[in-house]
Design a protein around this motif. Structure first.
Motif, short mmCIF file in Angstrom:
data_model
loop_
_atom_site.label_atom_id
_atom_site.label_comp_id
_atom_site.label_asym_id
_atom_site.label_seq_id
_atom_site.Cartn_x
_atom_site.Cartn_y
_atom_site.Cartn_z
N GLY A 1 1.51 -1.40 0.00
CA GLY A 1 0.00 0.01 -0.08
C GLY A 1 1.15 1.19 0.08
O GLY A 1 0.64 2.52 0.08
N ALA A 2 2.20 0.97 0.07
CA ALA A 2 3.01 2.22 -0.13
C ALA A 2 2.92 2.75 -1.74
O ALA A 2 3.25 2.34 -2.42
N LEU A 3 3.10 4.10 -1.00
CA LEU A 3 3.47 5.02 -2.49
C LEU A 3 4.81 4.59 -3.18
O LEU A 3 5.97 4.94 -1.95
N ILE A 4 5.30 4.68 -4.06
CA ILE A 4 6.46 4.32 -4.83
C ILE A 4 7.20 5.12 -6.38
O ILE A 4 5.84 5.08 -6.92
N ARG B 1 1.33 -5.24 -3.32
CA ARG B 1 1.80 -6.53 -2.38
C ARG B 1 3.40 -6.90 -2.80
O ARG B 1 4.05 -6.99 -3.71
N VAL B 2 4.21 -7.03 -1.77
CA VAL B 2 5.38 -7.67 -1.69
C VAL B 2 5.04 -8.68 -0.84
O VAL B 2 4.27 -9.41 -0.21
N TYR B 3 5.45 -9.69 -1.49
CA TYR B 3 5.68 -11.05 -1.61
C TYR B 3 6.44 -12.03 -0.60
O TYR B 3 6.65 -12.74 -0.37
N VAL B 4 7.60 -11.48 -0.54
CA VAL B 4 9.16 -11.97 0.11
C VAL B 4 8.86 -11.20 1.75
O VAL B 4 8.50 -10.36 2.31
N ALA C 1 7.71 -8.15 -5.53
CA ALA C 1 6.51 -7.28 -5.00
C ALA C 1 6.09 -7.03 -7.22
O ALA C 1 6.08 -7.32 -7.44
N LEU C 2 4.71 -6.72 -6.34
CA LEU C 2 4.09 -6.11 -7.21
C LEU C 2 3.56 -4.93 -6.99
O LEU C 2 3.12 -4.48 -6.15
N VAL C 3 3.80 -3.76 -8.48
CA VAL C 3 3.28 -2.03 -8.22
C VAL C 3 2.82 -1.70 -9.09
O VAL C 3 2.38 -2.56 -10.67
N VAL C 4 1.65 -0.87 -8.82
CA VAL C 4 0.27 -0.99 -9.93
C VAL C 4 0.37 1.15 -10.09
O VAL C 4 0.61 1.51 -9.18
N SER C 5 0.03 1.49 -11.11
CA SER C 5 -0.23 2.47 -11.19
C SER C 5 -2.01 2.59 -11.29
O SER C 5 -1.87 2.09 -12.32
#
Length: 180
Positions: free
Chosen positions: A78-81, A114-117, A130-134
């Motif tokens: 959920g963090a902005l990146i 989502r961070v998978y590790v 991880a999964l990053v979405v825009s």
């Protein structure tokens, strides 16, 4: 005239007078409230209500560039990146060699979905981290019955509402029509 005939005539007159409509007590008619409005020329719209899947138009699964063990998580779900920001660090130390910790960096700006590790987990270059979405632009997939397809055209404006934001209406456009 006989007594019986006179009595019969009187009874008939009384009976007939009682059966003819006279002045009955009339009840006042009950008033029914009515709202009157002027006719206005306006556009009519037809809406179709469907449930669909909302998915980010741009998303990326992030993989490490090196194999090793996760030693630090910098960001959480959920963090902005931003593009290039580290998500976590990999320790690739081998027996007899000392390496600097390697960052696993985002390839896309957006939200860390989502961070998978977890810390201590071994990863390889084929392990999704991880999964990053825009979420600036999203795609919505709908299954619309065939009988409504003639009412839908490419480029047509769509107004979308979602349960998460009940007071907000989003605008979009039909970009693809695929018959299955």
């Amino acid at each position: 005239m006989s007594y019986k005939k006179i009595l019969t005539m009187i009874c008939c007159v009384v009976f007939l007078n009682g059966c003819t409509p006279g002045k009955l007590k009339e009840k006042p008619q009950e008033a029914i409230p009515v709202k009157v409005d002027k006719v206005k020329l306006q556009e009519l719209t037809e809406s179709l209500d469907y449930t669909g899947n909302i998915k980010a138009q741009d998303e990326a699964v992030i993989y490490p560039k090196v194999s090793g063990k996760i030693i630090e998580k910098v960001k959480e779900d959920g963090a902005l990146i931003n593009k290039g920001d580290p998500i976590c660090y990999v320790d690739r130390d081998e027996v007899g060699l000392k390496f600097q910790r390697a960052p696993v960096e985002s390839t896309l700006s957006g939200i860390l979905g989502r961070v998978y590790v977890d810390i201590g987990q071994n990863v390889t270059v084929a392990t999704p981290v991880a999964l990053v979405v825009s979420a600036d632009k999203v795609k919505i997939g709908l299954d619309i019955p065939e009988k409504y397809l003639p009412k839908i055209t490419l480029g047509q404006e769509a107004k979308i509402s979602v349960d998460s934001w009940p007071l907000e209406e989003f605008k979009g456009n039909v970009t693809k029509i695929r018959q299955v």
